[in-house]
Write a protein that holds these residues in place. Structure first.
Motif, PDB file in Angstrom:
ATOM      1  N   ALA A   1      59.224   1.387  29.063  1.00 36.06           N
ATOM      2  CA  ALA A   1      58.803   1.770  30.534  1.00 36.06           C
ATOM      3  C   ALA A   1      59.992   2.224  31.366  1.00 36.06           C
ATOM      4  O   ALA A   1      60.024   3.083  31.976  1.00 36.06           O
ATOM      5  N   LEU A   2      61.149   1.345  31.152  1.00 32.26           N
ATOM      6  CA  LEU A   2      62.539   1.423  31.978  1.00 32.26           C
ATOM      7  C   LEU A   2      63.092   2.904  31.319  1.00 32.26           C
ATOM      8  O   LEU A   2      63.469   3.612  32.253  1.00 32.26           O
ATOM      9  N   VAL A   3      63.235   3.195  30.215  1.00 31.20           N
ATOM     10  CA  VAL A   3      63.652   4.232  29.776  1.00 31.20           C
ATOM     11  C   VAL A   3      62.870   5.677  30.039  1.00 31.20           C
ATOM     12  O   VAL A   3      63.584   6.612  30.785  1.00 31.20           O
ATOM     13  N   GLU A   4      61.597   5.566  29.893  1.00 35.55           N
ATOM     14  CA  GLU A   4      60.866   6.765  29.895  1.00 35.55           C
ATOM     15  C   GLU A   4      60.559   6.970  31.470  1.00 35.55           C
ATOM     16  O   GLU A   4      60.691   8.177  32.109  1.00 35.55           O
ATOM     17  N   LEU A   5      60.076   6.041  32.218  1.00 32.55           N
ATOM     18  CA  LEU A   5      59.827   6.241  33.690  1.00 32.55           C
ATOM     19  C   LEU A   5      61.186   6.547  34.529  1.00 32.55           C
ATOM     20  O   LEU A   5      61.087   7.301  35.418  1.00 32.55           O
ATOM     21  N   THR A   6      62.038   5.620  34.291  1.00 34.38           N
ATOM     22  CA  THR A   6      63.046   5.912  35.281  1.00 34.38           C
ATOM     23  C   THR A   6      63.816   7.362  34.747  1.00 34.38           C
ATOM     24  O   THR A   6      64.099   8.069  35.867  1.00 34.38           O
ATOM     25  N   GLY A   7      63.845   7.988  33.618  1.00 39.69           N
ATOM     26  CA  GLY A   7      64.023   9.313  33.467  1.00 39.69           C
ATOM     27  C   GLY A   7      62.973  10.088  33.888  1.00 39.69           C
ATOM     28  O   GLY A   7      63.427  11.282  34.488  1.00 39.69           O
ATOM     29  N   THR A   8      61.954   9.956  34.016  1.00 35.65           N
ATOM     30  CA  THR A   8      60.772  10.713  34.395  1.00 35.65           C
ATOM     31  C   THR A   8      60.899  10.936  36.026  1.00 35.65           C
ATOM     32  O   THR A   8      60.946  12.180  36.674  1.00 35.65           O
ATOM     33  N   LEU A   9      61.112   9.819  36.725  1.00 32.46           N
ATOM     34  CA  LEU A   9      61.146   9.781  38.047  1.00 32.46           C
ATOM     35  C   LEU A   9      62.516  10.563  38.424  1.00 32.46           C
ATOM     36  O   LEU A   9      62.627  11.220  39.382  1.00 32.46           O
ATOM     37  N   ALA A  10      63.545  10.305  37.685  1.00 35.12           N
ATOM     38  CA  ALA A  10      64.710  11.069  38.110  1.00 35.12           C
ATOM     39  C   ALA A  10      64.743  12.385  37.846  1.00 35.12           C
ATOM     40  O   ALA A  10      65.322  13.214  38.785  1.00 35.12           O
ATOM     41  N   GLY A  11      63.993  13.007  36.841  1.00 39.10           N
ATOM     42  CA  GLY A  11      63.903  14.311  36.767  1.00 39.10           C
ATOM     43  C   GLY A  11      62.972  15.017  37.753  1.00 39.10           C
ATOM     44  O   GLY A  11      63.304  15.996  38.381  1.00 39.10           O
TER      45      GLY A  11
ATOM     46  N   PHE B   1      56.661  -1.192  39.767  1.00 38.49           N
ATOM     47  CA  PHE B   1      58.069  -1.674  40.453  1.00 38.49           C
ATOM     48  C   PHE B   1      58.935  -0.456  40.559  1.00 38.49           C
ATOM     49  O   PHE B   1      59.571  -0.297  41.777  1.00 38.49           O
ATOM     50  N   LEU B   2      59.050   0.186  39.581  1.00 37.87           N
ATOM     51  CA  LEU B   2      59.798   1.731  39.615  1.00 37.87           C
ATOM     52  C   LEU B   2      59.086   2.602  40.544  1.00 37.87           C
ATOM     53  O   LEU B   2      59.981   3.323  41.169  1.00 37.87           O
ATOM     54  N   VAL B   3      58.026   2.810  40.623  1.00 38.96           N
ATOM     55  CA  VAL B   3      57.299   3.848  41.320  1.00 38.96           C
ATOM     56  C   VAL B   3      57.145   3.519  42.910  1.00 38.96           C
ATOM     57  O   VAL B   3      57.078   4.359  43.797  1.00 38.96           O
ATOM     58  N   LEU B   4      57.161   2.174  43.066  1.00 38.94           N
ATOM     59  CA  LEU B   4      56.858   1.669  44.429  1.00 38.94           C
ATOM     60  C   LEU B   4      57.967   2.503  45.609  1.00 38.94           C
ATOM     61  O   LEU B   4      57.521   2.444  46.654  1.00 38.94           O
ATOM     62  N   PRO B   5      59.114   2.281  45.271  1.00 38.54           N
ATOM     63  CA  PRO B   5      60.111   2.835  46.439  1.00 38.54           C
ATOM     64  C   PRO B   5      59.530   4.389  46.873  1.00 38.54           C
ATOM     65  O   PRO B   5      59.708   4.541  47.916  1.00 38.54           O
TER      66      PRO B   5
ATOM     67  N   ARG C   1      55.670  11.518  47.609  1.00 40.48           N
ATOM     68  CA  ARG C   1      54.169  11.316  47.195  1.00 40.48           C
ATOM     69  C   ARG C   1      53.682  11.948  45.772  1.00 40.48           C
ATOM     70  O   ARG C   1      53.179  11.506  45.140  1.00 40.48           O
ATOM     71  N   LEU C   2      54.344  13.039  45.776  1.00 45.88           N
ATOM     72  CA  LEU C   2      54.139  13.795  44.365  1.00 45.88           C
ATOM     73  C   LEU C   2      54.638  13.260  43.345  1.00 45.88           C
ATOM     74  O   LEU C   2      54.264  13.134  42.264  1.00 45.88           O
ATOM     75  N   ILE C   3      55.963  12.716  43.876  1.00 48.01           N
ATOM     76  CA  ILE C   3      56.760  12.088  42.600  1.00 48.01           C
ATOM     77  C   ILE C   3      56.010  10.718  42.183  1.00 48.01           C
ATOM     78  O   ILE C   3      55.803  10.614  41.009  1.00 48.01           O
ATOM     79  N   ALA C   4      55.493  10.077  43.203  1.00 44.03           N
ATOM     80  CA  ALA C   4      54.866   8.652  42.979  1.00 44.03           C
ATOM     81  C   ALA C   4      53.602   9.074  42.039  1.00 44.03           C
ATOM     82  O   ALA C   4      53.217   8.315  41.146  1.00 44.03           O
ATOM     83  N   LEU C   5      52.803  10.037  42.562  1.00 45.28           N
ATOM     84  CA  LEU C   5      51.573  10.433  41.900  1.00 45.28           C
ATOM     85  C   LEU C   5      52.006  10.786  40.273  1.00 45.28           C
ATOM     86  O   LEU C   5      51.050  10.145  39.382  1.00 45.28           O
TER      87      LEU C   5
ATOM     88  N   THR D   1      65.077   2.839  43.197  1.00 46.66           N
ATOM     89  CA  THR D   1      64.231   2.665  42.022  1.00 46.66           C
ATOM     90  C   THR D   1      65.486   2.525  40.883  1.00 46.66           C
ATOM     91  O   THR D   1      65.064   1.371  39.983  1.00 46.66           O
ATOM     92  N   ILE D   2      66.552   3.019  40.787  1.00 47.98           N
ATOM     93  CA  ILE D   2      67.487   2.517  40.135  1.00 47.98           C
ATOM     94  C   ILE D   2      68.022   1.191  40.144  1.00 47.98           C
ATOM     95  O   ILE D   2      68.322   0.490  39.126  1.00 47.98           O
TER      96      ILE D   2
END
Length: 295
Positions: free
Chosen positions: A151-161, A221-225, A170-174, A239-240
């Motif tokens: 979750a940390l590796v995949e989602l942190t990378g996804t959110l950063a991208g 927790f990562l999407v919440l911000p 909002r679009l990023i969170a969705l 998020t980081i």
């Protein structure tokens, strides 16, 4: 008071009083924890250790000549920690605070037999706990690590991208939630099929549940911000920070409960997660730049 015959100085007596307070406090902690264990053997072990702690308190009282009350705050604190994070973690965290007392017992044990016996029993406590007390959550630590790390590796990378590709919190969170939930279900299913080849159906199912639940909690927790802040750069920064805190807390938990190195595991997991985030961030920026996407 017995200390007169051994010539113990005031500083040593003060240290013994502190150790005595710890012993009576831990007596009550072990008693409380024994009442929570459904496993009869584990409960009996905890009760026996509680009696040992009371014996140590009474032995120290011979030297200090003082009745000392337990630390009520510590009783409730370690009981709460043990209920939330597991009895093994709670006890090992508590035992870490005993090192000064153990050192004192070891030094005095060289010339006083009572302290030699106490020192040997203190050493035996932790070995008994490690060898006999069984907790389900510790049996599935590997599954929890798998869910958390992925979750940390995949989602942190996804959110950063997505941050620089979309520039809309909002679009990023969705997008992050959809990606994270789908990935958690996929990871949970994969863990079940993988564990099923080595374990029975019940354990394989529990393994997959631990993986999936850990993954989803991390995703939230990562999407919440991105749901709390409107500025996408600030959201990514928070998020980081959240990711680093999650890695810090989880690795501290594992290092205490499983007696593993904290520093190496923390920097390894943090380095991988942040490294992927940086690469994904750059990819997101380049995609937006060369494709001319503007949202």
């Amino acid at each position: 008071m017995v200390e007169l015959s051994y010539g113990l100085d005031a500083h040593t007596i003060k240290s013994l009083k502190k150790a005595q307070k710890n012993e009576i406090t831990e007596h009550y902690i072990y008693l409380k924890l024994s009442s929570f264990k459904k496993n009869r053997q584990n409960s009996q072990i905890l009760q026996q250790i509680a009696q040992d702690e009371l014996y140590h308190h009474n032995e120290l009282k011979k030297f200090t000549g003082t009745d000392i009350k337990p630390n009520i705050f510590k009783i409730y604190f370690y009981t709460f920690i043990s209920v939330i994070f597991g009895i093994t973690f709670g006890i090992k965290l508590m035992e870490r605070g005993e090192r000064n007392s153990e050192k004192l017992y070891g030094e005095l044990g060289q010339k006083i037999e009572e302290f030699k016996k106490i020192a040997n029993e203190e050493d035996r406590h932790e070995k008994e706990l490690v060898g006999i007390i069984e907790e389900e959550r510790l049996q599935f630590v590997g599954s929890m690590v798998l869910g958390l790390n992925d979750a940390l590796v995949e989602l942190t990378g996804t959110l950063a991208g997505l941050t620089f590709a979309l520039k809309n919190t909002r679009l990023i969170a969705l997008s992050g939630l959809i990606t994270g939930i789908a990935a958690s279900l996929s990871m949970s299913a994969s863990e079940y099929l993988s564990a099923r080849t080595e374990q029975d159906s019940s354990r394989a199912l529990k393994s997959s549940i631990y993986t999936g639940v850990t993954y989803i909690i991390t995703v939230v927790f990562l999407v919440l911000p991105y749901l709390l802040f409107s500025n996408y750069v600030l959201s990514l920064a928070v998020t980081i920070i959240v990711a680093i805190i999650i890695i810090l807390v989880f690795n501290f938990y594992i290092s205490v409960a499983k007696d593993l190195s904290f520093g190496q595991r923390f920097f390894e997991m943090a380095g991988i997660s942040l490294g992927v985030a940086v690469i994904s961030f750059i990819i997101g920026y380049l995609v937006r730049l060369f494709l001319g996407v503007d949202i």
